[in-house]
Design an enzyme around this catalytic site. Sequence first.
Site, PDB file in Angstrom:
ATOM      1  CG  ASP A  37      -7.144  24.104   2.255  1.00 56.61           C
ATOM      2  OD1 ASP A  37      -7.362  23.316   1.322  1.00 56.61           O
ATOM      3  OD2 ASP A  37      -6.117  24.050   2.960  1.00 56.61           O
ATOM      4  CG  ASN A  85      -6.018  24.298  -7.493  1.00 56.07           C
ATOM      5  OD1 ASN A  85      -6.792  25.187  -7.137  1.00 56.07           O
ATOM      6  ND2 ASN A  85      -5.311  23.606  -6.597  1.00 56.07           N
TER       7      ASN A  85
END
Length: 257
Positions: A37, A85
Site C-alpha cells: 500500500d 480497484n
Amino acid sequence: MNLRDKLRGLLVRLYARRVEGHLDHAQVPKHIGVIMDGNRRWARAAGSSTMHGHRAGADKIGEFLGWCSETDVEVVTLWLLSTDNFERPADELVPLLGIIEDVVRSLAADGRWRVHHVGNLDLLPGDMQRTLKGAQEDTAHVDGITVNVAIGYGGRQEIADAVRSMLLDAHDSGVPMTKLAEAVDIDMIGRHLYTGAQPDPDLVIRTSGEQRLSGFMLWQTAHSEYYFCDVFWPAFRKVDFLRALRDYAARHRRYGG
C-alpha cells in the site's frame, strides 16, 4: 546525494546487518502475505504522477523477493490488484493493469519463482488471463519460492468462489445436498480456496501506516500475525523487512489457544 544522506544510508545498512545477524532463522515465517500500500501517496509526496508511483511499487517487488530468498520463506502472496480497484478511473486502471502484467512476465522470466495466480480470473482482460496462465505453466517446474500474485482478488469473492466450486464438484459427483451438508467442514472449504493446499500466511505485512486487512485473505489469516509499517511500499527497505521478521520471531503464537 549529500553527505548527510550518505551517512544516513550507511547507518541504516549497518543497522540492517545488526538486525539480520540476530535473526533466528528457525523463527522465520514460511508464508508471508504483503499488502503493498502507498504507491499513490508516495508519488504525491515526491511530486510525481500516480503511474510513476505504481511503477516504483512494481520495481520494489523483485527486491523484496530477493530478501525473502535469503531467509527460509517458502510462499509469498503479493496483493497486486483488488476487486475494489476495478472502480478506479479508466485512465488509471488501464495503465495499472499493464504494469501488473509486466510484473507477472518479469517474475516468470526471472527463473527463481513459481508463479501462482490467486483471484477471479474471469474479472481480468483476456490478455492478462493468458499472461497469468502462461506464467504458471512456465514456472511450474521451478523449485523456489511460490509467489502468489493476487490479481482481481477479494477475500469475500474468494470465499464465495470456494463455496461455488465446492457445490459444483458435489453436483458433478452426484452427491446429494443433504450428504454435502453433513460433510462440509473447514478443511473442505479450505481445499477450494485459491491457495488450495498451501500453508496459511504466518505473517501479513501492510505498508503505508494503514492498520486494516481490507479483505485480504480473510479465511487464511484467522491465526496470522500482522505487521503494520508506516513506510510507503516503494520506499520499503530491507531494514523494514528485517524488523518485521524480528517482530514476528518475538511473538508467541497461540493459534487461538
